[in-house]
Design a protein around this motif. Structure first.
Motif, PDB file in Angstrom:
ATOM      1  N   UNK A 202       0.828  -1.198   0.000  1.00 51.61           N
ATOM      2  CA  UNK A 202       0.000   0.000   0.000  1.00 51.61           C
ATOM      3  C   UNK A 202       0.869   1.258   0.000  1.00 51.61           C
ATOM      4  N   UNK A 203       0.353   2.309  -0.614  1.00 53.01           N
ATOM      5  CA  UNK A 203       1.065   3.578  -0.680  1.00 53.01           C
ATOM      6  C   UNK A 203       1.066   4.242   0.696  1.00 53.01           C
ATOM      7  N   UNK A 204       2.209   4.806   1.070  1.00 52.44           N
ATOM      8  CA  UNK A 204       2.329   5.512   2.339  1.00 52.44           C
ATOM      9  C   UNK A 204       2.678   6.975   2.080  1.00 52.44           C
ATOM     10  N   UNK A 205       2.770   7.756   3.159  1.00 53.75           N
ATOM     11  CA  UNK A 205       3.110   9.169   3.037  1.00 53.75           C
ATOM     12  C   UNK A 205       4.470   9.449   3.674  1.00 53.75           C
ATOM     13  N   UNK A 206       5.342   8.444   3.649  1.00 57.50           N
ATOM     14  CA  UNK A 206       6.652   8.593   4.267  1.00 57.50           C
ATOM     15  C   UNK A 206       7.496   9.610   3.508  1.00 57.50           C
ATOM     16  N   UNK A 207       8.324  10.330   4.250  1.00 60.67           N
ATOM     17  CA  UNK A 207       9.204  11.306   3.616  1.00 60.67           C
ATOM     18  C   UNK A 207      10.347  10.599   2.911  1.00 60.67           C
ATOM     19  N   UNK A 208      10.819  11.184   1.823  1.00 63.77           N
ATOM     20  CA  UNK A 208      11.867  10.582   0.994  1.00 63.77           C
ATOM     21  C   UNK A 208      13.030  11.561   0.891  1.00 63.77           C
ATOM     22  N   UNK A 209      14.261  11.091   1.051  1.00 65.03           N
ATOM     23  CA  UNK A 209      15.418  12.002   0.934  1.00 65.03           C
ATOM     24  C   UNK A 209      15.655  12.435  -0.502  1.00 65.03           C
ATOM     25  N   UNK A 210      16.573  13.344  -0.691  1.00 60.66           N
ATOM     26  CA  UNK A 210      16.910  13.818  -2.024  1.00 60.66           C
ATOM     27  C   UNK A 210      17.633  12.732  -2.812  1.00 60.66           C
ATOM     28  N   UNK A 211      17.678  12.907  -4.120  1.00 61.46           N
ATOM     29  CA  UNK A 211      18.379  11.930  -4.961  1.00 61.46           C
ATOM     30  C   UNK A 211      19.870  11.898  -4.645  1.00 61.46           C
ATOM     31  N   UNK A 213      21.226  12.309  -1.675  1.00 60.26           N
ATOM     32  CA  UNK A 213      21.363  11.500  -0.470  1.00 60.26           C
ATOM     33  C   UNK A 213      21.197  10.021  -0.781  1.00 60.26           C
ATOM     34  N   UNK A 214      20.266   9.696  -1.668  1.00 59.46           N
ATOM     35  CA  UNK A 214      20.058   8.299  -2.052  1.00 59.46           C
ATOM     36  C   UNK A 214      21.294   7.754  -2.759  1.00 59.46           C
ATOM     37  N   UNK A 215      21.887   8.549  -3.648  1.00 60.88           N
ATOM     38  CA  UNK A 215      23.112   8.123  -4.327  1.00 60.88           C
ATOM     39  C   UNK A 215      24.235   7.893  -3.331  1.00 60.88           C
ATOM     40  N   UNK A 216      24.342   8.765  -2.332  1.00 58.80           N
ATOM     41  CA  UNK A 216      25.380   8.608  -1.309  1.00 58.80           C
ATOM     42  C   UNK A 216      25.166   7.329  -0.507  1.00 58.80           C
ATOM     43  N   UNK A 217      23.925   7.017  -0.206  1.00 54.61           N
ATOM     44  CA  UNK A 217      23.612   5.780   0.509  1.00 54.61           C
ATOM     45  C   UNK A 217      23.991   4.572  -0.333  1.00 54.61           C
ATOM     46  N   UNK A 218      23.643   4.605  -1.608  1.00 56.19           N
ATOM     47  CA  UNK A 218      23.996   3.505  -2.495  1.00 56.19           C
ATOM     48  C   UNK A 218      25.493   3.307  -2.598  1.00 56.19           C
ATOM     49  N   UNK A 219      26.230   4.411  -2.680  1.00 57.96           N
ATOM     50  CA  UNK A 219      27.684   4.334  -2.772  1.00 57.96           C
ATOM     51  C   UNK A 219      28.293   3.745  -1.502  1.00 57.96           C
ATOM     52  N   UNK A 256       6.360  10.188  -3.348  1.00 56.68           N
ATOM     53  CA  UNK A 256       7.512  11.079  -3.545  1.00 56.68           C
ATOM     54  C   UNK A 256       8.729  10.321  -4.103  1.00 56.68           C
ATOM     55  N   UNK A 257       8.679   9.004  -4.016  1.00 63.18           N
ATOM     56  CA  UNK A 257       9.771   8.187  -4.563  1.00 63.18           C
ATOM     57  C   UNK A 257       9.587   8.086  -6.068  1.00 63.18           C
ATOM     58  N   UNK A 258      10.580   8.514  -6.829  1.00 58.53           N
ATOM     59  CA  UNK A 258      10.461   8.581  -8.281  1.00 58.53           C
ATOM     60  C   UNK A 258      11.508   7.697  -8.965  1.00 58.53           C
ATOM     61  N   UNK A 259      11.392   7.622 -10.275  1.00 55.88           N
ATOM     62  CA  UNK A 259      12.397   6.892 -11.055  1.00 55.88           C
ATOM     63  C   UNK A 259      13.785   7.513 -10.888  1.00 55.88           C
ATOM     64  N   UNK A 260      13.835   8.818 -10.629  1.00 49.96           N
ATOM     65  CA  UNK A 260      15.128   9.469 -10.426  1.00 49.96           C
ATOM     66  C   UNK A 260      15.821   8.942  -9.175  1.00 49.96           C
ATOM     67  N   UNK A 261      15.045   8.584  -8.156  1.00 58.80           N
ATOM     68  CA  UNK A 261      15.635   8.009  -6.953  1.00 58.80           C
ATOM     69  C   UNK A 261      16.219   6.626  -7.252  1.00 58.80           C
ATOM     70  N   UNK A 262      15.530   5.844  -8.067  1.00 62.65           N
ATOM     71  CA  UNK A 262      16.051   4.530  -8.453  1.00 62.65           C
ATOM     72  C   UNK A 262      17.361   4.694  -9.209  1.00 62.65           C
ATOM     73  N   UNK A 263      17.385   5.644 -10.139  1.00 60.63           N
ATOM     74  CA  UNK A 263      18.606   5.903 -10.903  1.00 60.63           C
ATOM     75  C   UNK A 263      19.723   6.374  -9.992  1.00 60.63           C
TER      76      UNK A 263
END
Length: 326
Positions: A202-211, A213-219, A256-263
């Motif tokens: 189910x869809x939630x309303x959780x906050x999402x970090x910037x792209x 920050x997501x890239x830094x986490x992935x790295x 708020x989670x987009x394809x840009x976050x996946x990338x």
């Protein structure tokens, strides 16, 4: 997406999968790329395309792809090249640490091989290829009724060739015991079933970090998740992987989670290729120190260039997005 442009991301996956699986971290010299593509694009590339095709047709999205990718990792290491069970694979000992008697498998390398295939061989090539396509095509199948059986056939043939070649060259004639093969097949089958049956939460309303920050986490996660070869390192890796899956899985339920976050997450893993070649030894232990530095630098430059052109492509696609009127 037209038939011609649909094959562009397909070709991208075929090239990116063997690159990230075997070359981005400095295992094989960049000069060997044509040979690697000849033998490993049909194996890793076809597997990545099949994983994406099954997941997109089943409507399961990235959770499905990750489970199917894990199934591929188990099959590749346990059935195809059998490095998971071989006590003398090339010059490496993949039976320790955390050896499990009976199955004769190292839990450390089971985790390392499968997680490596999930990220490098499957997820990153797919995420980057999808980033190069327009939004409506990112969730559509790329292979038609003719392309799907062709890719499946190529994958099976490539697996057979890889199995026979590795058995003679690196495996020293090793053949896994029936119980080992059955265990690998059953584990892979369970992962495939989970990937096919998975349904979005189910869809939630959780906050999402910037792209960024997501890239830094992935790295950071991909660079540091296995800090050595030991039982303690395995525990760290399991905690890091579970944490990333849990957190990103939670974020992905938000609109708020987009394809840009996946990338961005994929780009973070690609940036590891800028550092990792200088930290690990190549497959060829006879290479000179000077030549190794050149090879590692070339691999790092290719990874950095891949990030740059993908970022440029995202900017181009963003400018082409239709804007809503007043």
């Amino acid at each position: 997406m037209t038939r011609r442009t649909r094959w562009l991301p397909v070709l991208g996956v075929l090239v990116a999968a063997p690159w990230f699986a075997e070359m981005a971290w400095g295992g094989i010299a960049v000069t060997e790329l044509p040979l690697v593509l000849l033998f490993l694009a049909p194996l890793y590339g076809s597997a990545a395309l099949l994983v994406r095709e099954v997941a997109r047709r089943a409507g399961g999205g990235w959770p499905s792809m990750l489970m199917l990718a894990a199934a591929f990792g188990v099959v590749q290491a346990g059935v195809v090249d059998q490095s998971l069970f071989n006590p003398a694979y090339g010059r490496f000992d993949f039976q320790h640490p955390v050896h499990v008697a009976g199955l004769d498998v190292s839990l450390y390398f089971l985790f390392a091989f499968v997680s490596g295939h999930v990220v490098a061989s499957i997820a990153t090539p797919i995420a980057l290829a999808e980033a190069w396509t327009r939004a409506p095509s990112r969730r559509r199948p790329w292979l038609g009724r003719r392309g799907l059986p062709v890719v499946a056939t190529v994958y099976v043939l490539a697996s057979v060739v890889n199995h026979l070649g590795v058995k003679d060259e690196e495996g020293h004639g090793f053949q896994a015991a029936p119980v080992q093969t059955v265990a690998a097949v059953v584990a892979a089958a369970l992962l495939v079933a989970g990937g096919v049956l998975w349904r979005r939460r189910d869809v939630t309303d959780v906050r999402v970090p910037s792209t960024v920050a997501v890239a830094a986490i992935g790295f950071a996660a991909y660079l540091l998740y296995l800090p050595g070869e030991s039982g303690a390192a395995l525990a760290v890796g399991v905690v890091v992987a579970a944490g990333v899956v849990a957190v990103v899985g939670r974020w992905s339920t938000s609109p708020r989670w987009t394809d840009d976050h996946v990338t961005a997450l994929a780009i973070g893993s690609v940036l590891v290729g800028v550092v990792m070649p200088f930290l690990v030894e190549p497959y060829d232990d006879g290479v000179t120190a000077g030549r190794e530095i050149v090879q590692d630098t070339a691999a790092a430059v290719v990874c950095l260039a891949g990030v740059a052109v993908t970022w440029w492509r995202l900017r181009v696609l963003a400018r082409r997005r239709p804007t809503s009127g007043p």
